[in-house]
Design a protein around this motif. Structure first.
Motif, PDB file in Angstrom:
ATOM      1  N   ALA A 178       8.845   2.058  -3.321  1.00 51.11           N
ATOM      2  CA  ALA A 178       8.616   3.178  -4.232  1.00 51.11           C
ATOM      3  C   ALA A 178       7.160   3.609  -4.217  1.00 51.11           C
ATOM      4  N   VAL A 179       6.241   2.646  -4.237  1.00 53.57           N
ATOM      5  CA  VAL A 179       4.812   2.974  -4.215  1.00 53.57           C
ATOM      6  C   VAL A 179       4.425   3.597  -2.880  1.00 53.57           C
ATOM      7  N   ALA A 180       4.955   3.073  -1.793  1.00 53.12           N
ATOM      8  CA  ALA A 180       4.647   3.628  -0.470  1.00 53.12           C
ATOM      9  C   ALA A 180       5.105   5.070  -0.371  1.00 53.12           C
ATOM     10  N   THR A 181       6.292   5.350  -0.844  1.00 48.49           N
ATOM     11  CA  THR A 181       6.835   6.712  -0.794  1.00 48.49           C
ATOM     12  C   THR A 181       6.000   7.656  -1.648  1.00 48.49           C
ATOM     13  N   ALA A 182       5.637   7.206  -2.859  1.00 46.78           N
ATOM     14  CA  ALA A 182       4.848   8.036  -3.771  1.00 46.78           C
ATOM     15  C   ALA A 182       3.465   8.330  -3.204  1.00 46.78           C
ATOM     16  N   LEU A 183       2.824   7.326  -2.632  1.00 46.87           N
ATOM     17  CA  LEU A 183       1.481   7.515  -2.084  1.00 46.87           C
ATOM     18  C   LEU A 183       1.493   8.392  -0.841  1.00 46.87           C
ATOM     19  N   ALA A 184       2.485   8.225  -0.003  1.00 47.16           N
ATOM     20  CA  ALA A 184       2.572   9.062   1.196  1.00 47.16           C
ATOM     21  C   ALA A 184       2.655  10.536   0.811  1.00 47.16           C
ATOM     22  N   ALA A 185       3.385  10.820  -0.283  1.00 45.69           N
ATOM     23  CA  ALA A 185       3.531  12.206  -0.744  1.00 45.69           C
ATOM     24  C   ALA A 185       2.256  12.715  -1.404  1.00 45.69           C
ATOM     25  N   SER A 186       1.659  11.921  -2.298  1.00 42.81           N
ATOM     26  CA  SER A 186       0.486  12.386  -3.040  1.00 42.81           C
ATOM     27  C   SER A 186      -0.766  12.474  -2.178  1.00 42.81           C
ATOM     28  N   LEU A 187      -0.884  11.583  -1.207  1.00 42.63           N
ATOM     29  CA  LEU A 187      -2.058  11.576  -0.339  1.00 42.63           C
ATOM     30  C   LEU A 187      -1.878  12.430   0.908  1.00 42.63           C
ATOM     31  N   GLN A 188      -0.632  12.871   1.133  1.00 38.75           N
ATOM     32  CA  GLN A 188      -0.311  13.579   2.370  1.00 38.75           C
ATOM     33  C   GLN A 188      -0.783  12.770   3.577  1.00 38.75           C
ATOM     34  N   ALA A 189      -0.430  11.488   3.514  1.00 38.45           N
ATOM     35  CA  ALA A 189      -0.881  10.557   4.550  1.00 38.45           C
ATOM     36  C   ALA A 189       0.311   9.800   5.126  1.00 38.45           C
ATOM     37  N   GLU A 190       0.181   9.430   6.387  1.00 37.12           N
ATOM     38  CA  GLU A 190       1.247   8.705   7.060  1.00 37.12           C
ATOM     39  C   GLU A 190       1.094   7.202   6.830  1.00 37.12           C
ATOM     40  N   VAL A 191       2.168   6.560   6.423  1.00 36.93           N
ATOM     41  CA  VAL A 191       2.164   5.107   6.229  1.00 36.93           C
ATOM     42  C   VAL A 191       2.214   4.429   7.597  1.00 36.93           C
ATOM     43  N   GLU A 192       1.226   3.570   7.858  1.00 39.13           N
ATOM     44  CA  GLU A 192       1.183   2.850   9.133  1.00 39.13           C
ATOM     45  C   GLU A 192       2.159   1.672   9.141  1.00 39.13           C
ATOM     46  N   SER A 193       2.192   0.922   8.046  1.00 36.39           N
ATOM     47  CA  SER A 193       3.107  -0.222   7.968  1.00 36.39           C
ATOM     48  C   SER A 193       3.374  -0.574   6.509  1.00 36.39           C
ATOM     49  N   VAL A 194       4.543  -1.167   6.285  1.00 36.17           N
ATOM     50  CA  VAL A 194       4.940  -1.632   4.957  1.00 36.17           C
ATOM     51  C   VAL A 194       5.556  -3.015   5.123  1.00 36.17           C
ATOM     52  N   GLU A 195       5.157  -3.957   4.297  1.00 36.56           N
ATOM     53  CA  GLU A 195       5.728  -5.297   4.365  1.00 36.56           C
ATOM     54  C   GLU A 195       5.547  -6.013   3.032  1.00 36.56           C
ATOM     55  N   VAL A 196       6.342  -7.039   2.843  1.00 32.41           N
ATOM     56  CA  VAL A 196       6.217  -7.907   1.672  1.00 32.41           C
ATOM     57  C   VAL A 196       5.820  -9.282   2.179  1.00 32.41           C
ATOM     58  N   LEU A 197       4.778  -9.868   1.569  1.00 33.79           N
ATOM     59  CA  LEU A 197       4.259 -11.135   2.073  1.00 33.79           C
ATOM     60  C   LEU A 197       3.810 -12.046   0.930  1.00 33.79           C
ATOM     61  N   TRP A 198       3.504 -13.292   1.305  1.00 38.56           N
ATOM     62  CA  TRP A 198       2.956 -14.258   0.363  1.00 38.56           C
ATOM     63  C   TRP A 198       1.431 -14.195   0.418  1.00 38.56           C
ATOM     64  N   THR A 199       0.785 -14.167  -0.749  1.00 44.55           N
ATOM     65  CA  THR A 199      -0.673 -14.218  -0.799  1.00 44.55           C
ATOM     66  C   THR A 199      -1.090 -15.352  -1.736  1.00 44.55           C
ATOM     67  N   PRO A 200      -2.123 -16.115  -1.385  1.00 44.26           N
ATOM     68  CA  PRO A 200      -2.550 -17.210  -2.255  1.00 44.26           C
ATOM     69  C   PRO A 200      -3.221 -16.660  -3.519  1.00 44.26           C
ATOM     70  N   LYS A 201      -2.980 -17.300  -4.640  1.00 42.53           N
ATOM     71  CA  LYS A 201      -3.653 -16.920  -5.882  1.00 42.53           C
ATOM     72  C   LYS A 201      -5.147 -17.202  -5.729  1.00 42.53           C
ATOM     73  N   SER A 202      -5.958 -16.355  -6.313  1.00 40.62           N
ATOM     74  CA  SER A 202      -7.409 -16.441  -6.096  1.00 40.62           C
ATOM     75  C   SER A 202      -8.004 -17.786  -6.504  1.00 40.62           C
ATOM     76  N   ASP A 203      -7.435 -18.417  -7.527  1.00 46.99           N
ATOM     77  CA  ASP A 203      -7.994 -19.691  -7.987  1.00 46.99           C
ATOM     78  C   ASP A 203      -7.468 -20.897  -7.206  1.00 46.99           C
ATOM     79  N   THR A 204      -6.677 -20.643  -6.166  1.00 43.07           N
ATOM     80  CA  THR A 204      -6.144 -21.752  -5.351  1.00 43.07           C
ATOM     81  C   THR A 204      -6.743 -21.779  -3.952  1.00 43.07           C
ATOM     82  N   LEU A 205      -7.649 -20.866  -3.650  1.00 43.91           N
ATOM     83  CA  LEU A 205      -8.253 -20.815  -2.324  1.00 43.91           C
ATOM     84  C   LEU A 205      -9.135 -22.034  -2.088  1.00 43.91           C
ATOM     85  N   VAL A 206      -9.115 -22.542  -0.852  1.00 41.59           N
ATOM     86  CA  VAL A 206      -9.907 -23.725  -0.515  1.00 41.59           C
ATOM     87  C   VAL A 206     -10.737 -23.467   0.741  1.00 41.59           C
ATOM     88  N   ASN A 207     -11.885 -24.148   0.810  1.00 39.18           N
ATOM     89  CA  ASN A 207     -12.673 -24.204   2.034  1.00 39.18           C
ATOM     90  C   ASN A 207     -12.353 -25.552   2.678  1.00 39.18           C
TER      91      ASN A 207
END
Length: 282
Positions: free
Chosen positions: A215-244
């Motif tokens: 829904a967000v990709a479709t809305a932004l493509a219309a409002s920005l008049q821009a072509e979507v390069e890629s769309v995906e759903v992924l896992w991202t680490p929570k900011s307080d769990t990042l490690v060195n």
């Protein structure tokens, strides 16, 4: 010891003289000699398997683009611009037709043979408190889970429940252009319900709730008049769990072998970690 070749088979341990065709031949070694054809064929098969695996690894990014486009906007490239662009990029790189068709099918939840695919995430923990999620899509869940768990354990990891360290997000990528800056996109993205916007090299990336990605990709493509390069759903680490992560040289070698081996695994899609920076401890 002398052996009559016509009466019994030659054993590897037979000592240094052999009678053959009424001639004595000095044996300079006592190990068995095998015809080279067998070894040569084994080497050919091994080299071919490695070559095929390298090709598969190189094709994975393009495969993900095709699969994601098929999943979100349908399998018909004539009515799916993102899919058409992904297919064009794949063809430009010389990817075969059956590979492209297989990636489109995966986006529809089936394998190239028509079997339904199951998504599975295998969780693990590696030295340095590195949490990983191995994302797979397979038509044989039990086999894939067992194979991935074996790879993890063989390379210094252990199976552990670490999913709570990550969150699911949608990722929408737009190609940069002179008037499409991070600041310009941010306002429209927030209005569309996005979570964040980042400037990444040649792209502007928008993050959103996983369930709102399309829904967000479709809305932004219309409002920005821009072509979507890629769309995906992924896992991202929570900011307080990042490690060195700090690893010994041996642990680093194990990690590199793990990622290499995993990339060749049937059904493997992507590896996620909570690692912010890698440090090698001599």
């Amino acid at each position: 010891m002398r052996i009559n070749h016509t009466l019994r088979a030659l054993r590897c341990s037979d000592a240094p003289y052999i009678r053959y065709a009424s001639h004595q031949i000095r044996a300079f070694r006592t190990t068995c000699t095998f015809y080279s054809g067998h070894s040569r064929w084994s080497k050919i098969k091994h080299d071919k398997a490695q070559t095929d695996a390298r090709k598969s690894k190189a094709r994975q990014p393009l495969s993900r683009l095709i699969t994601a486009a098929s999943k979100f906007y349908g399998p018909d490239p004539t009515s799916n611009l993102q899919l058409a662009n992904a297919i064009a990029a794949a063809k430009k790189q010389g990817l075969p037709k059956d590979f492209i068709e297989s990636a489109i099918a995966r986006g529809q939840g089936v394998s190239s043979s028509g079997k339904p695919l199951t998504s599975v995430d295998i969780e693990a923990l590696f030295p340095g408190d590195v949490a990983v999620i191995v994302e797979c899509e397979t038509d044989n869940k039990n086999r894939t889970v067992q194979d991935v768990k074996t790879i993890i354990k063989d390379h210094g990891g252990s199976i552990a429940s670490i999913l709570y360290l990550f969150e699911r997000k949608g990722r929408i990528e737009f190609k940069k252009r002179p008037n499409l800056t991070e600041e310009y996109v941010l306002e429209a993205a927030l209005e569309a319900g996005a979570l964040d916007v980042e400037d990444e090299a040649d792209s502007i990336v928008v993050y959103t709730e996983a369930t709102e990605t399309k829904a967000v990709a479709t809305a932004l493509a219309a409002s920005l008049q821009a072509e979507v390069e890629s769309v995906e759903v992924l896992w991202t680490p929570k900011s307080d769990t990042l490690v060195n992560a700090t690893r010994t040289a041996y642990q680093l070698q194990q990690w590199e072998q793990f990622t290499e081996k995993l990339s060749y695994e049937h059904g493997f899609q992507r590896l996620y970690t909570n690692e912010q920076e890698q440090v090698t401890d001599a």
